[in-house]
Write a protein that holds these residues in place. Structure first.
Motif, PDB file in Angstrom:
ATOM      1  N   HIS A  58       0.747  -1.175  -0.246  1.00 52.72           N
ATOM      2  CA  HIS A  58      -0.009  -0.198   0.059  1.00 52.72           C
ATOM      3  C   HIS A  58       1.076   1.473  -0.211  1.00 52.72           C
ATOM      4  CE1 HIS A  58       0.708   0.435   4.485  1.00 52.72           C
ATOM      5  NE2 HIS A  58       0.713  -0.638   4.376  1.00 52.72           N
ATOM      6  N   ALA A  61       0.534   2.526  -3.262  1.00 55.12           N
ATOM      7  CA  ALA A  61      -0.347   3.191  -4.084  1.00 55.12           C
ATOM      8  C   ALA A  61      -0.734   4.970  -4.921  1.00 55.12           C
ATOM      9  CB  ALA A  61      -1.927   2.757  -2.948  1.00 55.12           C
ATOM     10  N   GLN A  66      -3.757   1.472 -10.732  1.00 62.01           N
ATOM     11  CA  GLN A  66      -3.793   0.156 -10.296  1.00 62.01           C
ATOM     12  C   GLN A  66      -3.681  -0.962 -10.750  1.00 62.01           C
ATOM     13  OE1 GLN A  66      -5.609   0.768  -7.782  1.00 62.01           O
ATOM     14  NE2 GLN A  66      -5.795  -2.059  -7.236  1.00 62.01           N
ATOM     15  N   ARG A  67      -3.507  -1.205 -12.237  1.00 63.66           N
ATOM     16  CA  ARG A  67      -3.173  -2.125 -12.909  1.00 63.66           C
ATOM     17  C   ARG A  67      -1.371  -2.425 -12.942  1.00 63.66           C
ATOM     18  NH1 ARG A  67      -0.004  -3.582 -16.480  1.00 63.66           N
ATOM     19  NH2 ARG A  67       0.311  -1.819 -17.641  1.00 63.66           N
ATOM     20  N   CYS A  68      -0.904  -1.460 -12.067  1.00 62.85           N
ATOM     21  CA  CYS A  68       0.313  -2.239 -11.870  1.00 62.85           C
ATOM     22  C   CYS A  68       0.855  -2.426 -10.325  1.00 62.85           C
ATOM     23  CB  CYS A  68       1.002  -1.117 -12.052  1.00 62.85           C
ATOM     24  SG  CYS A  68       1.754  -0.221 -13.571  1.00 62.85           S
ATOM     25  N   LEU A  69      -0.252  -1.533  -9.353  1.00 57.38           N
ATOM     26  CA  LEU A  69      -0.382  -2.671  -8.392  1.00 57.38           C
ATOM     27  C   LEU A  69      -0.696  -3.692  -8.054  1.00 57.38           C
ATOM     28  CD1 LEU A  69       0.315  -0.503  -4.906  1.00 57.38           C
ATOM     29  CD2 LEU A  69      -2.607  -0.466  -5.643  1.00 57.38           C
ATOM     30  N   THR A  70      -2.229  -4.215  -9.425  1.00 57.32           N
ATOM     31  CA  THR A  70      -2.322  -5.462  -9.042  1.00 57.32           C
ATOM     32  C   THR A  70      -1.323  -6.314  -9.404  1.00 57.32           C
ATOM     33  OG1 THR A  70      -4.573  -4.298  -9.412  1.00 57.32           O
ATOM     34  CG2 THR A  70      -4.089  -6.915  -9.779  1.00 57.32           C
ATOM     35  N   VAL A  71      -0.781  -5.755 -10.067  1.00 59.20           N
ATOM     36  CA  VAL A  71       0.084  -6.989 -10.735  1.00 59.20           C
ATOM     37  C   VAL A  71       1.455  -7.368  -9.540  1.00 59.20           C
ATOM     38  CG1 VAL A  71       1.863  -7.671 -12.634  1.00 59.20           C
ATOM     39  CG2 VAL A  71      -0.160  -6.658 -13.500  1.00 59.20           C
ATOM     40  N   GLN A  73       1.611  -6.944  -6.214  1.00 56.56           N
ATOM     41  CA  GLN A  73       0.235  -7.423  -5.263  1.00 56.56           C
ATOM     42  C   GLN A  73       0.335  -8.996  -5.982  1.00 56.56           C
ATOM     43  OE1 GLN A  73      -3.119  -5.912  -4.298  1.00 56.56           O
ATOM     44  NE2 GLN A  73      -2.474  -7.109  -2.061  1.00 56.56           N
ATOM     45  N   HIS A  74       0.288  -9.501  -7.038  1.00 58.22           N
ATOM     46  CA  HIS A  74       0.334 -10.581  -7.558  1.00 58.22           C
ATOM     47  C   HIS A  74       1.652 -11.664  -7.372  1.00 58.22           C
ATOM     48  CE1 HIS A  74      -0.583 -14.457  -9.481  1.00 58.22           C
ATOM     49  NE2 HIS A  74      -0.847 -14.286 -10.465  1.00 58.22           N
ATOM     50  N   ARG A  75       1.990 -10.860  -8.178  1.00 59.96           N
ATOM     51  CA  ARG A  75       4.472 -11.607  -8.265  1.00 59.96           C
ATOM     52  C   ARG A  75       4.242 -11.202  -6.735  1.00 59.96           C
ATOM     53  NH1 ARG A  75       8.972  -9.252 -12.442  1.00 59.96           N
ATOM     54  NH2 ARG A  75      10.418 -10.386 -10.738  1.00 59.96           N
TER      55      ARG A  75
END
Length: 146
Positions: A58, A61, A66-71, A73-75
């Motif tokens: 966070h 953030a 948002q897309r980069c943050l989600t990717v 977080q997944h990685r």
């Protein structure tokens, strides 16, 4: 402001007036490029620390879209899962990483692409970043960590 620069023609010096280069200010492209390099360095360092599990996601953030943050977080979740099952040496992945160098290039007005070299305990990595200015705030719209 003009500068007088002698030009040589057939062995004789002839003074010719040439326009001097304008002085660089903080608003000049060179100042903006330094700002982009500083933003890139801090963002890449933070992203690698997220992957290592030493920084909460966070905190990025405001800088990442948002897309980069989600990717990212997944990685980070995948990296933690692999590190938990792997031998001790693999657990050091992304540990003690530091950004060695950053280069930036203007692609269009209010859009820059930058690259960074990151060194951790096991390897050297390349990171590519795309920054776009929106409402006078630079946001990372693409982040690729090698």
């Amino acid at each position: 402001m003009t500068a007088v620069t002698p030009l040589r023609r057939a062995g004789a010096a002839v003074p010719v007036q040439l326009p001097a280069a304008p002085a660089r200010t903080a608003a000049a492209p060179g100042g903006e490029e330094r700002e982009i390099c500083a933003i890139t360095r801090a963002t890449v360092q933070a992203a690698v620390e997220v992957l290592a599990g030493t920084r909460p996601i966070h905190q990025l953030a405001r800088r990442l879209d948002q897309r980069c943050l989600t990717v990212l977080q997944h990685r980070a979740a995948l990296t933690r899962r692999v590190a938990a099952r792997a031998p001790r040496k693999m657990g050091l992945l992304h540990r003690n990483a530091s950004v060695r160098s950053v280069r930036a290039c203007a692609v269009a007005p209010d859009i820059y692409e930058a690259s960074a070299v990151v060194i951790d305990e096991l390897r050297v990595r390349a990171v590519a970043v795309r920054l776009e200015r929106s409402k006078n705030v630079w946001r990372v719209t693409a982040l690729e960590i090698g």
